[in-house]
Design a protein around this motif. Structure first.
Motif, PDB file in Angstrom:
ATOM      1  N   THR A 248       0.804  -1.223   0.000  1.00  0.00           N
ATOM      2  CA  THR A 248       0.000   0.000   0.000  1.00  0.00           C
ATOM      3  C   THR A 248       0.838   1.274   0.000  1.00  0.00           C
ATOM      4  O   THR A 248       0.312   2.360  -0.234  1.00  0.00           O
ATOM      5  CB  THR A 248      -0.932   0.011   1.222  1.00  0.00           C
ATOM      6  OG1 THR A 248      -0.157  -0.111   2.421  1.00  0.00           O
ATOM      7  CG2 THR A 248      -1.929  -1.141   1.148  1.00  0.00           C
ATOM      8  N   ALA A 249       2.137   1.159   0.251  1.00  0.00           N
ATOM      9  CA  ALA A 249       3.039   2.315   0.195  1.00  0.00           C
ATOM     10  C   ALA A 249       4.449   1.804  -0.035  1.00  0.00           C
ATOM     11  O   ALA A 249       4.845   0.773   0.534  1.00  0.00           O
ATOM     12  CB  ALA A 249       2.973   3.131   1.483  1.00  0.00           C
ATOM     13  N   ALA A 250       5.222   2.514  -0.878  1.00  0.00           N
ATOM     14  CA  ALA A 250       6.608   2.092  -1.135  1.00  0.00           C
ATOM     15  C   ALA A 250       7.435   3.255  -1.666  1.00  0.00           C
ATOM     16  O   ALA A 250       8.250   3.100  -2.568  1.00  0.00           O
ATOM     17  CB  ALA A 250       6.649   0.924  -2.111  1.00  0.00           C
ATOM     18  N   GLY A 251       7.234   4.433  -1.129  1.00  0.00           N
ATOM     19  CA  GLY A 251       7.982   5.597  -1.589  1.00  0.00           C
ATOM     20  C   GLY A 251       7.127   6.513  -2.442  1.00  0.00           C
ATOM     21  O   GLY A 251       6.055   6.120  -2.908  1.00  0.00           O
ATOM     22  N   GLU A 252       7.632   7.747  -2.631  1.00  0.00           N
ATOM     23  CA  GLU A 252       6.859   8.757  -3.351  1.00  0.00           C
ATOM     24  C   GLU A 252       7.610   9.379  -4.515  1.00  0.00           C
ATOM     25  O   GLU A 252       6.985   9.929  -5.424  1.00  0.00           O
ATOM     26  CB  GLU A 252       6.421   9.858  -2.381  1.00  0.00           C
ATOM     27  CG  GLU A 252       5.503   9.348  -1.271  1.00  0.00           C
ATOM     28  CD  GLU A 252       5.110  10.457  -0.308  1.00  0.00           C
ATOM     29  OE1 GLU A 252       5.624  11.577  -0.446  1.00  0.00           O
ATOM     30  OE2 GLU A 252       4.289  10.189   0.586  1.00  0.00           O
ATOM     31  N   ALA A 253       8.918   9.315  -4.518  1.00  0.00           N
ATOM     32  CA  ALA A 253       9.698   9.926  -5.608  1.00  0.00           C
ATOM     33  C   ALA A 253      10.851   9.002  -5.970  1.00  0.00           C
ATOM     34  O   ALA A 253      11.501   8.441  -5.083  1.00  0.00           O
ATOM     35  CB  ALA A 253      10.225  11.297  -5.184  1.00  0.00           C
ATOM     36  N   PRO A 254      11.157   8.867  -7.259  1.00  0.00           N
ATOM     37  CA  PRO A 254      12.205   7.923  -7.660  1.00  0.00           C
ATOM     38  C   PRO A 254      13.616   8.345  -7.245  1.00  0.00           C
ATOM     39  O   PRO A 254      14.516   7.509  -7.199  1.00  0.00           O
ATOM     40  CB  PRO A 254      12.068   7.863  -9.183  1.00  0.00           C
ATOM     41  CG  PRO A 254      11.427   9.156  -9.553  1.00  0.00           C
ATOM     42  CD  PRO A 254      10.515   9.487  -8.415  1.00  0.00           C
ATOM     43  N   ASN A 255      13.830   9.622  -6.965  1.00  0.00           N
ATOM     44  CA  ASN A 255      15.169  10.079  -6.597  1.00  0.00           C
ATOM     45  C   ASN A 255      15.360  10.199  -5.089  1.00  0.00           C
ATOM     46  O   ASN A 255      16.354  10.774  -4.628  1.00  0.00           O
ATOM     47  CB  ASN A 255      15.484  11.407  -7.285  1.00  0.00           C
ATOM     48  CG  ASN A 255      14.522  12.507  -6.885  1.00  0.00           C
ATOM     49  OD1 ASN A 255      13.469  12.237  -6.298  1.00  0.00           O
ATOM     50  ND2 ASN A 255      14.874  13.749  -7.222  1.00  0.00           N
ATOM     51  N   VAL A 256      14.396   9.674  -4.315  1.00  0.00           N
ATOM     52  CA  VAL A 256      14.510   9.668  -2.855  1.00  0.00           C
ATOM     53  C   VAL A 256      14.348   8.232  -2.376  1.00  0.00           C
ATOM     54  O   VAL A 256      13.371   7.557  -2.722  1.00  0.00           O
ATOM     55  CB  VAL A 256      13.440  10.557  -2.195  1.00  0.00           C
ATOM     56  CG1 VAL A 256      13.562  10.488  -0.671  1.00  0.00           C
ATOM     57  CG2 VAL A 256      13.578  11.998  -2.669  1.00  0.00           C
ATOM     58  N   ILE A 257      15.325   7.768  -1.613  1.00  0.00           N
ATOM     59  CA  ILE A 257      15.235   6.412  -1.081  1.00  0.00           C
ATOM     60  C   ILE A 257      14.024   6.334  -0.154  1.00  0.00           C
ATOM     61  O   ILE A 257      13.897   7.163   0.761  1.00  0.00           O
ATOM     62  CB  ILE A 257      16.531   6.042  -0.339  1.00  0.00           C
ATOM     63  CG1 ILE A 257      17.652   5.844  -1.360  1.00  0.00           C
ATOM     64  CG2 ILE A 257      16.346   4.789   0.512  1.00  0.00           C
ATOM     65  CD1 ILE A 257      19.001   5.580  -0.760  1.00  0.00           C
ATOM     66  N   PRO A 258      13.121   5.381  -0.386  1.00  0.00           N
ATOM     67  CA  PRO A 258      11.881   5.316   0.393  1.00  0.00           C
ATOM     68  C   PRO A 258      12.139   5.095   1.885  1.00  0.00           C
ATOM     69  O   PRO A 258      12.850   4.157   2.270  1.00  0.00           O
ATOM     70  CB  PRO A 258      11.135   4.131  -0.210  1.00  0.00           C
ATOM     71  CG  PRO A 258      11.689   3.986  -1.586  1.00  0.00           C
ATOM     72  CD  PRO A 258      13.128   4.382  -1.472  1.00  0.00           C
TER      73      PRO A 258
END
Length: 400
Positions: A248-258
């Motif tokens: 249901t959640a796994a990070g929000e931006a590809p350039n930020v480590i979740p």
């Protein structure tokens, strides 16, 4: 079927058997008692089908069934039942009682709907049938030596309402608990999986994925590792052990480590004992992933475990005979295919949970077509039959 129409069920059963009543010590012809019960169900047919349609038209999900609980309770209150609202500390539960006999029988009324699908599991039928059984049986409670209860049980689809009511003591002193569940076929001996739920949260540390990846702790990686571990675990699990879930959640931006990942999982097994073993092994997969990635792990159980249903052979036999007497379709035997919190009650109290064919044309519960069938004339006829069969079974139990 429209409110107020009369529905005919099966033929009156002539058994000629007698029952001994506790208080007066007189014999009562069981066929006369059963005839009176059936007549009362038909007398209340309009109110019962009207209750079913009203609940169906106003679906309410787990722990939000304020109208359904009050409407069902009011039908019983108006017939002289003593109603306790908010039973077990649950605002949308109730306990309604009539009589003071030494044998206590409880009819369970479910009335929660499915999110986004309304009454695609037909709980409107369950509520009306339970109320009907209580209404029909109550006037005979004294001569049968019964205390008649109808328990309004919220949150069967999600939340384990009956498990919570059981823990709160609402079923204390109950000798037998019964309900029927609508379906596309008829069964007497219900089988269910045990079900456990698990909410998972990994907490890591955010960092720029290019400038400082070494500063991060990747929560999404932890979730990936856990999923791989569970996938490998499945190879060694028995056929009737199941694990499935969604992230249901796994990070929000590809350039930020979740920094956070979350998932919701379900586990199932044929027996409650096996469920406990499976839960431990699945939780270890998540713990191992947390250790490997340096993330924190939060594991929570959002609801009580649903146990495997264990029906009472004597009650099932009595119900089967009454179903046959009403001309219901021949029952079929099925392997475990569903889950119910009524199973938790069955571990503590003698119980049955038959399935009732409502003529859905092959549509199964949790199908939009089944929601439509749950308010059709065939479902109305089935719920009145169910009320008769439940009340007759309680009368037979008092006789035994």
């Amino acid at each position: 079927m429209r409110t107020g129409e009369t529905v005919e069920t099966g033929e009156t059963v002539e058994t000629g058997e007698t029952v001994e009543t506790g208080e007066a010590g007189t014999a009562v012809e069981i066929d006369e008692v059963k005839a009176a019960i059936r007549a009362r169900v038909l007398e209340h047919a309009g109110a019962l089908t009207g209750l079913s349609h009203r609940i169906h038209a106003h679906p309410e999900t787990a722990f939000e069934e304020h109208r359904a609980a009050e409407w069902t309770a009011e039908v019983l209150r108006s017939a002289g039942f003593e109603v306790i609202a908010g039973a077990g500390g649950l605002p949308t539960a109730f306990s309604a009682s009539y009589g003071s006999g030494p044998v206590t029988v409880a009819f369970c009324a479910e009335y929660d709907a499915l999110p986004g699908m309304g009454h695609a599991c037909g709980h409107n039928v369950i509520a009306a049938a339970a109320a009907g059984a209580g209404l029909a049986l109550a006037p005979s409670a004294g001569e049968l030596g019964l205390t008649v209860k109808v328990v309004g049980t919220p949150a069967e689809e999600r939340g384990g309402g009956k498990a919570l009511l059981l823990e709160a003591g609402v079923f204390d002193g109950v000798d037998a608990a019964m309900m029927v569940h609508p379906g596309p076929f008829e069964t007497v001996r219900f089988r269910s999986f045990a079900l456990g739920t698990l909410d998972v949260e990994f907490l890591g540390r955010p960092a720029h994925a290019t400038l400082a990846p070494h500063e991060g702790r990747n929560a999404a990686d932890a979730m990936t590792l856990a999923q791989v571990a569970i996938g490998l675990l499945r190879q060694q699990l028995p056929r009737d052990w199941h694990v499935h879930g969604v992230v249901t959640a796994a990070g929000e931006a590809p350039n930020v480590i979740p920094a956070r990942a979350a998932a919701s999982y379900e586990i199932r097994a044929a027996r409650a004992e096996d469920l406990a073993v499976l839960r431990a092994r699945v939780e270890d997969c998540f713990r191992g992933a947390a250790t490997a990635t340096g993330c924190e792990l939060n594991l929570t159980r959002p609801e009580p475990d649903y146990l495997d249903f264990r029906d009472d052979a004597e009650l099932a036999g009595l119900y089967a005979a009454n179903a046959a007497a009403l001309g219901r379709p021949a029952p079929v035997e099925r392997e475990p295919f569903a889950m119910t919190d009524m199973a938790n009650v069955s571990h503590a109290v003698r119980a049955i949970h038959p399935m009732l064919d409502i003529g859905s044309g092959g549509a199964v519960p949790h199908d939009p077509a089944f929601a439509e069938a749950a308010a059709a004339p065939a479902a109305d006829r089935a719920l009145l039959d169910a009320a008769v069969m439940l009340a007759w079974t309680a009368a037979d139990l008092a006789r035994s």
